[in-house]
Design a protein around this motif. Structure first.
Motif, PDB file in Angstrom:
ATOM      1  N   TYR A  25       0.818  -1.220   0.000  1.00 17.17           N
ATOM      2  CA  TYR A  25       0.000   0.000   0.000  1.00 17.17           C
ATOM      3  C   TYR A  25       0.849   1.267   0.000  1.00 17.17           C
ATOM      4  O   TYR A  25       0.307   2.380   0.063  1.00 17.17           O
ATOM      5  N   PHE A  62       2.443  -1.335  13.532  1.00 19.27           N
ATOM      6  CA  PHE A  62       2.383  -2.748  13.945  1.00 19.27           C
ATOM      7  C   PHE A  62       3.322  -3.605  13.101  1.00 19.27           C
ATOM      8  O   PHE A  62       3.826  -4.628  13.559  1.00 19.27           O
ATOM      9  N   CYS A  85      -1.949   2.319  12.766  1.00 19.64           N
ATOM     10  CA  CYS A  85      -3.069   1.653  12.102  1.00 19.64           C
ATOM     11  C   CYS A  85      -4.271   1.786  13.032  1.00 19.64           C
ATOM     12  O   CYS A  85      -4.287   1.196  14.120  1.00 19.64           O
ATOM     13  N   CYS A 171     -11.184  -1.946   9.598  1.00 22.13           N
ATOM     14  CA  CYS A 171     -10.275  -1.016   8.935  1.00 22.13           C
ATOM     15  C   CYS A 171     -11.075   0.165   8.390  1.00 22.13           C
ATOM     16  O   CYS A 171     -11.962  -0.026   7.555  1.00 22.13           O
ATOM     17  N   THR A 173     -10.246   2.301   6.266  1.00 20.25           N
ATOM     18  CA  THR A 173     -10.043   2.506   4.822  1.00 20.25           C
ATOM     19  C   THR A 173     -10.911   1.544   4.018  1.00 20.25           C
ATOM     20  O   THR A 173     -11.494   1.925   3.003  1.00 20.25           O
TER      21      THR A 173
HETATM   22 FE1  SF4 Z   1      -4.143  -1.477   6.776  1.00 22.63          FE
HETATM   23 FE2  SF4 Z   1      -6.515  -0.346   7.215  1.00 22.63          FE
HETATM   24 FE3  SF4 Z   1      -4.662  -0.269   9.128  1.00 22.63          FE
HETATM   25 FE4  SF4 Z   1      -4.395   1.203   6.901  1.00 22.63          FE
HETATM   26  S1  SF4 Z   1      -5.960   1.428   8.495  1.00 22.63           S
HETATM   27  S2  SF4 Z   1      -2.808  -0.032   7.893  1.00 22.63           S
HETATM   28  S3  SF4 Z   1      -5.281  -0.176   5.368  1.00 22.63           S
HETATM   29  S4  SF4 Z   1      -5.675  -2.079   8.293  1.00 22.63           S
END
Ligand code: SF4
Ligand code: 13P
Length: 305
Positions: A25, A62, A85, A171, A173
């Protein structure tokens, strides 16, 4: 300017025997200069096996903590100390301890997206690429507590048919794309194969053809005869998908599919990390020793089939 920064990074990497690991990512320019890119499991394995003195972890906290736990003798650097995260922060060790008291006979499976202290009181860690294999490796009559991702947990429950208690983390996102977004884009591109990350909520997963970790998506596309893909996960992966498959076409399930924490890492910050040891991530020895057991179990389980 950019080229000058990249040259300085490469020079320092050599001088300091450093290895640059980047998650799928990460911004494209970071993935392009990394020694290794990969999903969470691939990067954990690489962090333990590489013979560098320093690991510059281009990802989130993490992941750097996991590298430090698996390789305590290496210096692990996270170029932006605020790259966290939010899902990992949705559970604390105190909350998990309370849950364990409620289910004293259950086995705890903890998604790697979690704080080190939570891993330290878990039985197994898992990533999105091996959650099903990890759960299948546990005695069939045992109840399982799955933390913190309710979506990956639900996906694993459906795949294994096991008695799994879910924690309500998620998550932020992976909720940006809705099932309506995915249905609309599927109608626009009827020949495309839809790949969804298991962190997506159930209604989005239900619209997808395949449910894969980021590393599995890259392999799937490379080996597929199809030429069009709808990608329901963070858009950073599209950079590498395009680079590795220039003849294929990729449509993000939503343009909003961006993890702001992953995007905190920049070329300048990677250079500062190597110049000034910024920011050292070190998990306290006692926590690391306990968390390592759960992580070692995860790393040892190889995918079935
Ligand atoms: Fe992965 Fe979602 Fe955490 Fe971002 S927020 S690091 S996409 S789990
Ligand atoms: P994977 O790369 O293991 O699929 O994980 C996705 C993720 O959200 C990491 O934070």
């Amino acid at each position: 300017m950019t080229q000058a920064i990249i040259e300085k990074i490469n020079k320092l990497k050599k001088e300091r025997n450093a290895c640059l690991l980047a998650h799928n990512y990460q911004p494209g320019e970071i993935q392009d200069i990394a020694d290794f890119t990969g999903d969470s499991l691939e990067l954990s394995r690489k962090a333990s096996s590489c013979d560098a003195d320093i690991i510059v972890f281009c990802g989130v906290l993490f992941m750097a903590e996991t590298a430090s736990i698996l390789s305590p003798q290496k210096t692990v650097l996270l170029p932006d100390k605020d790259a966290g995260c939010p899902m990992a922060d949705m559970i604390t060790a105190a909350q998990l301890a309370e849950l364990k008291q409620k289910y004293p006979d259950a086995v705890v499976v903890c998604y790697v997206n979690s704080p080190a202290e939570v891993k330290a009181i878990s039985d197994y860690c898992c990533t999105s690429s091996n959650a099903v294999d990890v759960v299948n490796s546990i005695d069939a009559d045992r109840q399982i507590l799955f933390v913190p991702d309710k979506n990956l947990g639900q996906f694993t429950k459906e795949k294994t048919g096991r008695d799994i208690v879910l924690w309500p983390g998620y998550c932020p996102t992976h909720i940006f794309a809705t099932a309506e977004d995915v249905k609309k884009i599927r109608t626009e591109h009827p020949d495309a194969v839809t790949l969804a990350h298991p962190e997506c909520p159930g209604p989005v997963r239900a619209c997808a053809d395949e449910h894969l970790s980021t590393g599995q998506m890259l392999k799937f596309v490379k080996n597929s005869d199809k030429t069009e893909f709808i990608i329901a996960t963070e858009i950073g992966i599209i950079h590498t998908l395009k680079k590795e498959n220039p003849e294929k076409t990729f449509y993000p399930a939503s343009e909003k599919f961006i993890c702001p924490n992953m995007k905190k890492i920049t070329l300048e910050k990677v250079l500062f990390a190597l110049e000034d040891n910024k920011y050292v991530i070190k998990v306290p020895d006692d926590v690391a020793a306990r968390a390592r057991k759960a992580l070692d179990r995860m790393v040892a389980i190889l995918p079935k089939g």
